[in-house]
Design an enzyme around this catalytic site. Structure first.
Site: not given
Length: 278
Positions: A12, A44-45, A76, A78, A190, A192
């Site tokens: 990630d 990364y977004g 991840c 994204t 996401c 997270h």
């Protein structure tokens, strides 16, 4: 692979992938795990599509050459919605991606109103729109981009104080009530976000079902490499190798999150060898 413990790389941009790691480690507790965070490029977004694909490919080339995994989990959304095709073309080993769990959310929703909480990058991907078209099943699906929630979760996991009001503001657009129907299911798109699920649940304007994709990812891992052999008496899992690209990951905090022993963290320069902390 049934006769030996596999090596699994979980990747990630930050700590979010630990939510996926926990589930994969539950189904393959015997595995040798590497948790890698490309924190030098977090989040990364915020990256342009081409930049993200190039970055993930470059770091992954370096990691695969270093740790030689049997399987890679891209933990991840994204990165998965954009970089997986090129990764699979470059490397002859199985990759398991993370994509928004829109299908199970729409199947579970009773009010037929679902929200997808994600980074702006995941929300704007054609892949995400295609999932909605294919699996909405008559549901009203709201795509909710959050600029800050991944960073807030990262800060909270690092032990920083994060105000409830900041989290509440990021999730508020998920909660829609129109025509007597209100949102009853929220996709956490996401990795997270599940790390602060207790706070999301507490701060929600009304009770909803939050959908975490991690259990489905773990099931896919076992489909590809098989289930773990029965543990022997007093067997302890091998320590998790921690790798990052900017600063050493905090071993004690990660050990507490995942409930497994961890090795001394390493920092990997994608252009050179990893080095340990002293």
């Amino acid at each position: 692979m049934a006769d030996r413990a596999p090596t699994i790389l979980v990747f990630d941009s930050g700590l979010g992938g630990l939510s996926v790691f926990r589930e994969v480690a539950r189904v393959r507790p015997d595995a040798h795990f590497i948790y890698a965070a490309d924190d030098a490029a977090f989040p990364y977004g915020a990256l342009a599509d081409e930049t993200l694909v190039d970055r993930v490919g470059h770091v992954m080339d370096r990691l695969i050459g270093e740790v030689k995994p049997d399987l890679v989990v891209i933990a991840c959304n994204t990165a998965s919605t954009l970089a997986l095709p090129s990764l699979r073309a470059r490397h002859a080993l199985p990759f398991v991606g993370t994509v928004p769990a829109i299908k199970p959310a729409c199947l579970a929703s009773r009010t037929r109103r679902v929200s997808v909480l994600a980074t702006p990058g995941t929300v704007r991907r054609d892949y995400t729109a295609a999932l909605v078209r294919e699996f909405a099943s008559g549901c009203d699906v709201a795509l909710v981009p959050s600029d800050r929630l991944a960073g807030l979760a990262e800060a909270a996991m690092a032990g920083d104080l994060v105000d409830d009001a900041d989290i509440a503001a990021e999730i508020a657009p998920c909660f829609v009530s129109v025509g007597g129907r209100r949102t009853d299911t929220v996709v956490l798109a996401c990795t997270h976000y599940p790390l602060i699920l207790d706070r999301l649940t507490r701060l929600a304007p009304w009770p909803v079902t939050f959908i975490d994709p991690a259990p489905a990812i773990a099931r896919r891992v076992t489909q590809l490499i098989g289930a773990a052999a029965p543990p022997t008496a007093q067997e302890t899992p091998p320590p998790v190798r921690l790798v990052s690209t900017l600063r050493p990951l905090e071993a004690a905090r990660i050990e507490a999150i995942v409930g497994r022993p961890v090795a001394s963290p390493q920092v990997l320069d994608p252009s050179g060898p990893p080095h340990g902390t002293s």
